[in-house]
Enzyme design. Structure first.
Site, PDB file in Angstrom:
ATOM      1  CB  SER A   1      -0.880   0.043   1.253  1.00  0.00           C
ATOM      2  OG  SER A   1      -1.940  -0.844   1.132  1.00  0.00           O
TER       3      SER A   1
ATOM      4  CG  HIS B   1      -2.835  -1.956  -3.500  1.00  0.00           C
ATOM      5  ND1 HIS B   1      -1.848  -2.901  -3.308  1.00  0.00           N
ATOM      6  CD2 HIS B   1      -3.095  -1.438  -2.285  1.00  0.00           C
ATOM      7  CE1 HIS B   1      -1.532  -2.955  -2.017  1.00  0.00           C
ATOM      8  NE2 HIS B   1      -2.286  -2.077  -1.372  1.00  0.00           N
TER       9      HIS B   1
ATOM     10  CG  HIS C   1      -4.973  -6.874   0.309  1.00  0.00           C
ATOM     11  ND1 HIS C   1      -5.058  -6.004  -0.751  1.00  0.00           N
ATOM     12  CD2 HIS C   1      -3.837  -6.567   0.976  1.00  0.00           C
ATOM     13  CE1 HIS C   1      -4.002  -5.192  -0.734  1.00  0.00           C
ATOM     14  NE2 HIS C   1      -3.246  -5.503   0.293  1.00  0.00           N
TER      15      HIS C   1
ATOM     16  CE1 TYR D   1      -8.864  -4.954   1.550  1.00  0.00           C
ATOM     17  CE2 TYR D   1      -7.140  -5.894   2.920  1.00  0.00           C
ATOM     18  CZ  TYR D   1      -7.573  -4.946   2.001  1.00  0.00           C
ATOM     19  OH  TYR D   1      -6.694  -3.998   1.544  1.00  0.00           O
ATOM     20  CD  GLU D   2      -8.159  -6.411  -2.930  1.00  0.00           C
ATOM     21  OE1 GLU D   2      -8.404  -5.851  -3.991  1.00  0.00           O
ATOM     22  OE2 GLU D   2      -7.004  -6.799  -2.616  1.00  0.00           O
TER      23      GLU D   2
ATOM     24  CB  ALA E   1       1.643  -0.267   4.564  1.00  0.00           C
TER      25      ALA E   1
ATOM     26  CG  MET F   1      -4.777  -6.310   6.826  1.00  0.00           C
ATOM     27  SD  MET F   1      -6.108  -5.180   6.368  1.00  0.00           S
ATOM     28  CE  MET F   1      -6.180  -4.111   7.829  1.00  0.00           C
ATOM     29  CB  SER F   2      -0.623  -8.264   2.217  1.00  0.00           C
ATOM     30  OG  SER F   2       0.512  -7.527   2.617  1.00  0.00           O
TER      31      SER F   2
ATOM     32  CG  ASN G   1      -0.653   2.101  11.206  1.00  0.00           C
ATOM     33  OD1 ASN G   1      -0.351   1.603  10.128  1.00  0.00           O
ATOM     34  ND2 ASN G   1      -1.352   1.466  12.120  1.00  0.00           N
TER      35      ASN G   1
ATOM     36  CG  HIS H   1      -6.013   2.805   3.223  1.00  0.00           C
ATOM     37  ND1 HIS H   1      -5.043   1.834   3.269  1.00  0.00           N
ATOM     38  CD2 HIS H   1      -6.204   3.071   1.889  1.00  0.00           C
ATOM     39  CE1 HIS H   1      -4.658   1.507   2.029  1.00  0.00           C
ATOM     40  NE2 HIS H   1      -5.341   2.257   1.186  1.00  0.00           N
TER      41      HIS H   1
END
Ligand SMILES: O=P(O)(O)O[C@@H]1C[C@H](O)[C@@H](CO)O1
Length: 296
Positions: A39, A70, A92, A94-95, A122, A225-226, A249, A263
């Site tokens: 990201s 992306h 990802h 969650y997509e 990230a 998440m990846s 973060n 995000h």
């Protein structure tokens, strides 16, 4: 919507071969290195010389990118003279794609001749010594979806890709990690370089405070998440893996904190560190042959 037969064929040898054949017919580049942009880190793809760009929507069997930050294109070219392919945007869980679809590019790259994968992402910093903007070399991972049986290798094993039970204790190549330390020291980046454990969750919601505390106590230094699914498929297929997390973060660990993961902050940190990350990755790629005895 995918049908059951679509699910069954996701990431199959036949599907990946068809995609690799299509790409081979459309580009002269025979990549040895694959790069995945996390990201806000898509600028990595812009380092490639003589780029040939394919929108994911034009590539047979490729999913589409749906996440801001992306771009959704595959870029072929050379980096420091080395033939590379770069995913400017990844997929990802969650997509909503089947996990085998998310990781399909790794198998396509393997079939095209890629030997070394460099992944970036990230991530939220769990380690209390980490600062926003730190770059963490991933030395190991904790695969939370894997604990629930969600694995890109679930289903019949195809021996043409790899063995049924691949080892993961050496997932993140030791020599490439050392090379990254050396390169960072030379570039004067050691102040913001870390090495640690990345924990993958399904997303898309960011973690609760209790979850962050739990992950930290389990030994995770960063959460995201990846990446892990890609690494598992790349290692299964025998590719060397190197991965970097940009700490975009700090994970919220304190009930008094007013901080909220979002995000926009993730993308903004990407912008701030982009140039240094690009320099680090391109210098690592430039050194792959001389420092790691590979076959360039
Ligand atoms: O593709 P990566 O892992 O860099 O993306 C991270 C995880 C989420 O997709 C998003 C959250 O901001 O960034």
């Amino acid at each position: 919507m995918l049908s059951m037969s679509d699910f069954a064929s996701c990431g199959s040898y036949e599907e990946c071969s068809a995609t690799a054949d299509w790409l081979r017919a459309h580009t002269q580049v025979r990549p040895r290195v694959g790069i995945v942009c996390g990201s806000g880190l898509g600028g990595l793809a812009e380092m490639l010389k003589d780029p040939q760009v394919f929108k994911y929507s034009d590539i047979p069997n490729f999913p589409r990118s749906t996440v801001h930050g992306h771009a959704g294109q595959l870029v072929f070219g050379t980096l420091k003279g080395k033939p590379c392919v770069c995913m400017q945007g990844r997929f990802h869980l969650y997509e909503g794609y089947p996990i085998q679809k998310i990781t399909l590019p790794m198998r396509v790259f393997k079939l095209m001749g890629v030997e070394t994968m460099i992944m970036t992402n990230a991530a939220g910093g769990l380690n209390q010594d980490y600062k926003v903007g730190d770059v963490m070399i991933i030395k190991d991972h904790i695969n939370m979806p894997g604990f629930a049986g969600i694995s890109p290798l679930a289903g019949p094993n195809d021996d043409r890709f790899g063995v049924r039970f691949p080892c993961m204790s050496d997932a993140y190549d030791r020599e490439l990690r050392q090379l990254a330390h050396d390169v960072a020291a030379e570039l004067g980046y050691s102040d913001f370089l870390q090495e640690g454990v990345y924990c993958v969750l399904g997303g898309p919601s960011f973690e609760t405070i209790a979850e962050c505390r739990m992950l930290h106590s389990l030994g995770a230094d960063a959460v995201g998440m990846s990446t892990v699914h890609e690494v598992i498929v790349a290692r299964h297929a025998g590719m060397r893996c190197f991965a970097l997390s940009l700490i975009s973060n700090r994970a919220v660990m304190d009930y008094d904190s007013q901080e909220k993961a979002n995000h926009e902050e993730v993308l903004e940190t990407g912008r701030l560190r982009a140039q240094q990350l690009e320099k680090m990755v391109s210098t690592i790629v430039a050194r792959l042959d001389s420092d790691n005895n590979n076959s360039f």
